[in-house]
Each structure stands twice: as structure tokens, then as C-alpha cells.
Enzyme design. Structure first.
Site, PDB file in Angstrom:
ATOM      1  CD  GLN A  87      34.996  23.974 -26.440  1.00 18.05           C
ATOM      2  OE1 GLN A  87      33.583  24.159 -26.531  1.00 18.05           O
ATOM      3  NE2 GLN A  87      35.491  25.197 -26.189  1.00 18.05           N
ATOM      4  CE  LYS A 180      47.668  18.667 -19.937  1.00 14.93           C
ATOM      5  NZ  LYS A 180      47.782  19.642 -21.085  1.00 14.93           N
ATOM      6  NE  ARG A 182      43.733  20.635 -19.782  1.00 15.35           N
ATOM      7  CZ  ARG A 182      44.241  21.735 -19.213  1.00 15.35           C
ATOM      8  NH1 ARG A 182      43.906  22.450 -18.435  1.00 15.35           N
ATOM      9  NH2 ARG A 182      45.338  22.090 -20.249  1.00 15.35           N
TER      10      ARG A 182
HETATM   11  C1  R5P Z   1      45.928  20.161 -24.552  1.00 18.61           C
HETATM   12  O1  R5P Z   1      45.800  19.076 -24.874  1.00 18.61           O
HETATM   13  C2  R5P Z   1      46.844  21.106 -25.403  1.00 18.61           C
HETATM   14  O2  R5P Z   1      47.632  20.227 -26.133  1.00 18.61           O
HETATM   15  C3  R5P Z   1      47.622  21.798 -24.576  1.00 18.61           C
HETATM   16  O3  R5P Z   1      48.278  21.051 -23.674  1.00 18.61           O
HETATM   17  C4  R5P Z   1      46.696  22.807 -23.499  1.00 18.61           C
HETATM   18  O4  R5P Z   1      45.680  23.359 -24.604  1.00 18.61           O
HETATM   19  C5  R5P Z   1      47.494  23.870 -22.874  1.00 18.61           C
HETATM   20  O5  R5P Z   1      46.567  24.500 -22.154  1.00 18.61           O
HETATM   21  P1  R5P Z   1      46.859  25.239 -21.052  1.00 18.61           P
HETATM   22  O6  R5P Z   1      48.249  26.505 -21.322  1.00 18.61           O
HETATM   23  O7  R5P Z   1      45.792  26.025 -20.454  1.00 18.61           O
HETATM   24  O8  R5P Z   1      47.581  24.428 -19.966  1.00 18.61           O
END
Ligand code: R5P
Length: 281
Positions: A87, A180, A182
Site C-alpha cells: 500500500q 495478470k 487485478r
Molecule cells: C502482488 O503484486 C503480489 O506480488 C502478489 O501477486 C499478490 O500479493 C498475491 O495476492 P493473492 O494471493 O491475494 O492473489
């Protein structure tokens, strides 16, 4: 020099003291009836290496109390897992830079701060002190070598590609990254990418597994493309909301992490690389 750790990094703290061949300071942790945290250290008669992962609010408060209890000597601070490091951007007015808040809170009475695969090295500037960030890529690669003969190593996004490359280097394995996006805290979308994973053992590697959403989405796509088996390896096993079960249910054959967060599946120790960094700087 001696090592002292919070309750959240007690195994790692002991391993670092063994690696460095120095003593470990005993600490008693308890709570007041109202839930406030309390600790009491053994004799402090030396320069200290304070070890404490920030895995949540209690871990942070315990670390702050420990830093304060030790503030008479010249100490170094190891934060194996720096929670809140993701964050570091303000998306809406009124939001804090949480990474900065945490960094400012702990950067007191210590001379240098060490982290392990911190999510984004940019956050280190918030400490306002000399910092060293080490990577467990090589150690995870060595562990995977004992488990797989010729896996393909995949990062879930281009941000973790360097990490996949580091791990793959241990065995001269193929590596790549996925695409990916999000969508929310829990949901991610994986865009199909043509990879030669059919009939192969695939290891998806990331710095953090939190909800497991990233790895589960990637595994689904890889199985659709004919992967023989999909495994996951990360540095920081946060495993929130039953993530480990979620991953097993998604067909992930094995999940491992390091001891930056102490888990039953902490197969790789960060003690070696942290001790090396401490003895070099
Ligand atoms: C994000 O950019 C991190 O590198 C991880 O990919 C992320 O924190 C993984 O989160 P989650 O297991 O909730 O998908």
C-alpha cells in the site's frame, strides 16, 4: 552482538543467531487483561539484531515495543516480511501511504534496516535510513532442484519476472511470466498466454501468496493448457482466509514458502541470506 526477536519471528531469530554464532536474548511475551501487549526482555548488554516480521497489528505493536525496550544500544533491525508494503499509492484522496506509516513507525533507535523480497524496493526510501533488501530467489531455486528435475518456472505477472528468472537460474530451467490483471482484493484475471507447458511440471513463483487468488487463476489456465502438475512457491506465505486450502482445492500439488512468516510449509529458510547480509554490512 546478540539476536532478539518478536514472537512472530522466533524460529527465524533463533536460526539467525545460530548462523551468526551469537547469543539469543530471551523475551517473555504476554497481554494485559485489556488485551494490550506486554513484553520483558532478558539482560541487554550488547549490540542487537532485532528480528520481527510485520504480519499484522499485534506483530507491529510487538515490534515497536521490542525496539523501544532495546533502544539503549546501537541496533540493526530485520523485517523479514514487511506487511503493508503493497500500500504505497494513493488511489483516492484521504488514503494513507500505509507503507510509509509503517516505515516511519519502526525506523527509530536503529541504524540500518534489512528486508527480504520487499514487495517494491521503492518503499525502502520511507525508512530514511540505510537499507538492505535481500532476495531468496537462489535459495528457493536450490530447494526446487531437490524436488523437480526440469520444471518450467512462471511468474504470475511481469513484476515477478525477475524473481522467476533468479529461481530458474539455479537449474538452468525455462521461465516466463503470465499476464495478470487485478480486479479486486480477491479476484484476478489471467489472460491466456501461449506457453509450452503441456505435459510439464510448472512452478508458479511469487513474492507473496495472500488470498491465493493469483496462483489459483494461473493454475486453472495452465491445467486447461495441459500442464501435468502445477505447484506454487513464494517467499511470504500470508495465506489469508484459508488460502492454503483454496489452493489445494484448485489442484495445486504443493505450496511452499519461506520462514519470513513461520508456517508448516516454510521449507526454505531466510536465515542464511539474512545472516550473510548482516555480516557484510
Ligand atoms: C502482488 O503484486 C503480489 O506480488 C502478489 O501477486 C499478490 O500479493 C498475491 O495476492 P493473492 O494471493 O491475494 O492473489
Amino acid at each position: 552482538m546478540k539476536v532478539i526477536s518478536t514472537e512472530y519471528s522466533q524460529i527465524l531469530g533463533a536460526r539467525i543467531s545460530q548462523r551468526l554464532g551469537v547469543g539469543l536474548v530471551d523475551v517473555k511475551f504476554s497481554k494485559f487483561p485489556d488485551g494490550e501487549l506486554y513484553l520483558k526482555t532478558g539482560a541487554l548488554d550488547d549490540e542487537l539484531v532485532i528480528v520481527g516480521s510485520v504480519t499484522g497489528s499485534d506483530a507491529l505493536v510487538q515490534l515497536l515495543l521490542l525496539i523501544d525496550a532495546c533502544s539503549e544500544s546501537e541496533n540493526r533491525l530485520v523485517i523479514p516480511y514487511m506487511g503493508y508494503a503493497r500500500q504505497d499509492k494513493q488511489f483516492h484522496p484521504g488514503e494513507p501511504l500505509s507503507a510509509r506509516a509503517i516505515a516511519r513507525a519502526v525506523a527509530n533507535s536503529v541504524s540500518c534496516i534489512y528486508t527480504v523480497n520487499v514487495h517494491d524496493e521503492d518503499v525502502l526510501r520511507h525508512f530514511g535510513l540505510p537499507t538492505v533488501n535481500v532476495s531468496l530467489g537462489n535459495d528457493i531455486g536450490i530447494y526446487l532442484k531437490s524436488e523437480f528435475s526440469n520444471p518450467i518456472i512462471l511468474a504470475p505477472d511481469d513484476g515477478a519476472r525477475y524473481f522467476a528468472e533468479q529461481i530458474a537460474g539455479s537449474g538452468n530451467w525455462e521461465f516466463d511470466h503470465l499476464e495478470k490483471t487485478r480486479i479486486s482484493g480477491e479476484a484476478v484475471r489471467m489472460d491466456p498466454k501461449n506457453l509450452r507447458t503441456a505435459g510439464r511440471d510448472v512452478v508458479i513463483v511469487d513474492d507473496i501468496i495472500s488470498t491465493g487468488g493469483t496462483i489459483a487463476a494461473a493454475a486453472g489456465m495452465l491445467y486447461e493448457q495441459g500442464a501435468k502438475s502445477v505447484h506454487a512457491a513464494c517467499v511470504h506465505g500470508v495465506f489469508t482466509g484459508g488460502a492454503y486450502t483454496h489452493l489445494a482445492a484448485a489442484g495445486i500439488k504443493s505450496v511452499i514458502c519461506s520462514d519470513t512468516i513461520e508456517r508448516a510449509c516454510s521449507e526454505v529458510s531466510s536465515a542464511g541470506i539474512i545472516s550473510k547480509a548482516l555480516s557484510e554490512c
